[in-house]
Each structure stands twice: as structure tokens, then as C-alpha cells.
Design a protein around this motif. Structure first.
Motif, PDB file in Angstrom:
ATOM      1  N   LEU B 168      94.165  44.149  23.063  1.00  0.00           N
ATOM      2  CA  LEU B 168      94.999  44.563  21.943  1.00  0.00           C
ATOM      3  C   LEU B 168      94.355  45.787  21.337  1.00  0.00           C
ATOM      4  N   GLY B 169      95.154  46.755  20.917  1.00  0.00           N
ATOM      5  CA  GLY B 169      94.566  47.921  20.304  1.00  0.00           C
ATOM      6  C   GLY B 169      95.367  48.387  19.123  1.00  0.00           C
ATOM      7  N   SER B 170      94.742  49.216  18.298  1.00  0.00           N
ATOM      8  CA  SER B 170      95.452  49.769  17.156  1.00  0.00           C
ATOM      9  C   SER B 170      96.463  50.778  17.674  1.00  0.00           C
ATOM     10  N   GLY B 171      97.513  50.992  16.916  1.00  0.00           N
ATOM     11  CA  GLY B 171      98.594  51.801  17.437  1.00  0.00           C
ATOM     12  C   GLY B 171      99.456  50.992  18.376  1.00  0.00           C
ATOM     13  N   ALA B 172      99.443  49.693  18.195  1.00  0.00           N
ATOM     14  CA  ALA B 172     100.285  48.774  18.966  1.00  0.00           C
ATOM     15  C   ALA B 172     100.094  48.940  20.458  1.00  0.00           C
ATOM     16  N   LEU B 173      98.858  48.787  20.907  1.00  0.00           N
ATOM     17  CA  LEU B 173      98.562  48.911  22.326  1.00  0.00           C
ATOM     18  C   LEU B 173      98.318  47.513  22.875  1.00  0.00           C
ATOM     19  N   PHE B 174      99.034  47.156  23.915  1.00  0.00           N
ATOM     20  CA  PHE B 174      98.827  45.857  24.559  1.00  0.00           C
ATOM     21  C   PHE B 174      98.548  46.101  26.027  1.00  0.00           C
ATOM     22  N   GLY B 175      97.568  45.382  26.559  1.00  0.00           N
ATOM     23  CA  GLY B 175      97.270  45.561  27.974  1.00  0.00           C
ATOM     24  C   GLY B 175      96.807  44.258  28.573  1.00  0.00           C
ATOM     25  N   ALA B 176      97.014  44.104  29.862  1.00  0.00           N
ATOM     26  CA  ALA B 176      96.526  42.912  30.540  1.00  0.00           C
ATOM     27  C   ALA B 176      96.116  43.315  31.941  1.00  0.00           C
ATOM     28  N   SER B 177      95.087  42.660  32.460  1.00  0.00           N
ATOM     29  CA  SER B 177      94.685  42.991  33.826  1.00  0.00           C
ATOM     30  C   SER B 177      94.181  41.733  34.506  1.00  0.00           C
ATOM     31  N   TYR B 178      94.244  41.759  35.819  1.00  0.00           N
ATOM     32  CA  TYR B 178      93.877  40.581  36.602  1.00  0.00           C
ATOM     33  C   TYR B 178      93.265  41.058  37.900  1.00  0.00           C
ATOM     34  N   ILE B 179      92.159  40.465  38.296  1.00  0.00           N
ATOM     35  CA  ILE B 179      91.554  40.839  39.571  1.00  0.00           C
ATOM     36  C   ILE B 179      91.115  39.581  40.296  1.00  0.00           C
ATOM     37  N   GLN B 180      91.333  39.552  41.592  1.00  0.00           N
ATOM     38  CA  GLN B 180      91.108  38.339  42.386  1.00  0.00           C
ATOM     39  C   GLN B 180      90.319  38.685  43.636  1.00  0.00           C
TER      40      GLN B 180
END
Lengths: 79, 315
Positions: B168-180
């Protein structure tokens, strides 16, 4: 975060203002969305000031209380 | 990737001499017991360590004083010209000098790092192990000017052979990551992000192959960026790295080659770029806790020459 709240609430607030102007006073003047938006902005500003001034003293307090306890003189002298 | 299983012992007596099992020494891959992959944002870690050293210009002096094995204070002075972004092709530099005070607290479960500069900018990082597998990381840059601060927080979950992260970041930043981890040497991952402020979203994929001698990674993103890197560990002391970045939207292509020599008394890293940029960083250990640093970056295309020297005292 405040930007996101502002974008969403602005849309809600303008709709509400139009609706309340058209419906001739269905709800009281300051809408609840505006109040929530103002309080979150006020809270975020205060939290930013607290973090800005208090983060380094917080680290120093946590560090001075960890084992083995360093002395205060060691904090100020260069060696 | 099917492994060759050797024929049972009873038939070896009757086995014809011409037919020999070729990969009898290879161990069977246990797909249920793969190692945990490295985090998605560190997928290019080896290449970045060699190819992107911290080059600086001017004088740099760092003094770190440890009061405790866990707690340390640091004082840092940096004097030199800093570049300001300008629209014209020539670089504009302004001489600046600043002092930075910092405090670090390192615990197995909690890490707090704070740095504050004379102009009031605070750089803070927190890393907290909420449980054995869940880590909270947060970093913030707070300034006195309004609307110039930003905060980023991320929750990392480490599974048996995968890692996932939500940001989550300021300026409404959303991110998700996945590594397998797919095999003991290969891991694949992906990420998505969405910014509210600029109304942009993107998706990206990454892959990493590593064994004892080399690391090869690739990453593509919907912003049009393709990044490929290859690092070869030639010996214990020497490793060579190369990187290729291609941006489809801006049609920018950059190839970089670099080396990293880790010797007993010094560490020398250098790189050469297809933009006509040559850089090197030398860290020489004069004594226990005393390091001498020399940095040089020569940009032939922009005619920008940066040289720096400095000293680091303390760990």
C-alpha cells in the motif's frame, strides 16, 4: 491516501449538495462524508507531524533500553 | 524435466553393455520440497549489486558508532554538486552540503532505521516480523514541504516454496506480487499494481534461473519495459554481469556490462553502458572499520564527469 479520499468524497459531496439543494433541506448542512473526510485529513496531518518529529527519538529510546544498556555519555561523545 | 530412474539391480546382470543409464548420478527432484524463492522485488539482486553501485560526486564522510550490538548512531556528511532535473539537454548542478544524522536499531524481530537531514527530510524504514511467516515492511520519506512526502507499507507472506506480497502506498498506490519456485533452480513470479493518483495500472511477470555459477533473470511489464540480466560468477572473487533494458513505449534501449571484484582488502565494481557512460566504485579497507571510497562516473554523451572520494568509519 488523502487524495483517494478526496476524489471519492468530492464526487459524493457534489452529488449530495445537488440533491440537498434540489430536495430543499433533506439533511443538515455539513454532510457526514465531508466530516469524515475532514477528520481523516486532520488525523493524517497530525500523524505525519508526530512521525516526523518522533521517529528518531523513538529509535533512540528503544535502543537505550535494550540490553546491554549503553550509558547516556556514549550517546553524545564521538568515540 | 523427467528424471531418468536407474533400472532395478536385478536386471543389471542381464543388461547389454551398449546400453548404459546416462544420468544415474542425478538426484531425483522432489517437487514437494522446493526451496523458498527470493522476493520478487529482489529478482535482479545480483545484477543490481554489480551494475548499480552507489556512485556519488564530491566528498562523503560516514561515521557509524555502535553503542550496542543492536543499536547504532550514524553521522554522515556529503558535500558536492547535486544535479537538478532540467528540461534542456545540459545538466545543471548546484553545490550543496548537508549533514545527516541517523539511528539504527536491529533486532532479529524488529528493525528500525531512521535518517534525518539538515533540511528536515526524514527517511524512515521499519521491518517487523509479525509472525514467523508474515513480515511488515514500511518506508517513508517525510519532508516539510506539503505534498512531497510519501509512505509505503508492505505485508510479505513467506510460504513453503512461494512468497506473496501486498503493498500500500500514499497517493492511493496498491500492489501485489507473487513468486513461486517451480524447480530447485527456476522461480516464476508476477505482480500487479494500481495507482489512484495517476490512474494507471500495470501487470508484470518475472522469471529467474540460478545455479551455483550463474543467475539469469527476465522481467516484462505492461508499462512496456523488458529487462533481462545475466550474472556469471567466474570465481569466488570475480563476477561479471550484464543487463539489457528495453522500453517499448519510449523506444529506449540500454545495454550494460559490469564486473565485481571482491578481494581481501577492497571491492571494485565497474560498469560500461551503451549510453556512453563508464563508472567505477572502489571501496578499500585501510584498517578494521576504516574504509576509503573512490567513485568515478564519466558520461561521454552528456559530457558530465563526476568524481568523488570519501571515508567510512565504523562498521
Amino acid at each position: 491516501m488523502s487524495t483517494r479520499v478526496a476524489l471519492k468524497a468530492k464526487g459524493g459531496k457534489s452529488n449530495r449538495n445537488k440533491a440537498s439543494a434540489a430536495a430543499a433541506g433533506e439533511e443538515d448542512g455539513p454532510s457526514t462524508v465531508k466530516i469524515v473526510k475532514d477528520w481523516t485529513n486532520w488525523g493524517l496531518h497530525k500523524a505525519k507531524v508526530v512521525a516526523h518529529y518522533g521517529f528518531i527519538p523513538l529509535i533512540i529510546v528503544i535502543g537505550m533500553n535494550s540490553e546491554p544498556k549503553p550509558s547516556w555519555a556514549q550517546l553524545l561523545t564521538p568515540v | 524435466m523427467a528424471t531418468f530412474v536407474s533400472p532395478p539391480a536385478s536386471t543389471t546382470a542381464t543388461q547389454p553393455t551398449g546400453l548404459k543409464p546416462t544420468v544415474i548420478e542425478k538426484e531425483k527432484v522432489d517437487y514437494l520440497n522446493l526451496p523458498c524463492p527470493i522476493p520478487y522485488e529482489e529478482i535482479h539482486r545480483e545484477a543490481f549489486m554489480s551494475l548499480k553501485p552507489e556512485l556519488f560526486e564530491g566528498l562523503r564522510f560516514d561515521f557509524t558508532k555502535g553503542l550496542n550490538p543492536k543499536f547504532a548512531l550514524s553521522h554522515s556528511v556529503l558535500m558536492g554538486p547535486t544535479e537538478i532535473p532540467s528540461q534542456s539537454p545540459e545538466t545543471i548542478k548546484i553545490p550543496t552540503a548537508h549533514y545527516e544524522f541517523g539511528a539504527n536499531y536491529l533486532d532479529p524481530k524488529l528493525m528500525l532505521v531512521g535518517r534525518i537531514m539538515t533540511d528536515g527530510r526524514l527517511n524512515a524504514r521499519i521491518k517487523c516480523d509479525l509472525s514467523e511467516n508474515l513480515i511488515l515492511k514500511s518506508s517513508a520519506q517525510l519532508t516539510n514541504e506539503p505534498h512531497m512526502s510519501n509512505v509505503m507499507a508492505s505485508f510479505d507472506y513467506k510460504g513453503k516454496d512461494y512468497r506473496s506480497q501486498f503493498q500500500l502506498g500514499s497517493g492511493a498506490l496498491f500492489g501485489a506480487s507473487y513468486i513461486q519456485s517451480v524447480t530447485p533452480n527456476v522461480s516464476l513470479g508476477g505482480e500487479v499494481f494500481w495507482t489512484g493518483q495517476h490512474r494507471k495500472s500495470g501487470i508484470g511477470y518475472g522469471a529467474r534461473y540460478n545455479n551455483d555459477k550463474m543467475v539469469a533473470t527476465g522481467q516484462v511489464a505492461s508499462t512496456g519495459m523488458v529487462l533481462l540480466s545475466y550474472v556469471q560468477k567466474v570465481s569466488e572473487k570475480v563476477s561479471l554481469a550484464s543487463e539489457f533494458v528495453y522500453n517499448h513505449m519510449s523506444k529506449d534501449v540500454t545495454a550494460t556490462f559490469g564486473y565485481d571484484y571482491i578481494l581481501r582488502q577492497c571491492r571494485l565494481r565497474g560498469k560500461i553502458d551503451s549510453n556512453g557512460c563508464v563508472g567505477a566504485l572502489l571501496e578499500e579497507r585501510l584498517n578494521l572499520g576504516l574504509n576509503f571510497i573512490l567513485s568515478a562516473e564519466i558520461d561521454h554523451r552528456k559530457k558530465d564527469y563526476k568524481f568523488g572520494f570519501g571515508m567510512t568509519v565504523g562498521e
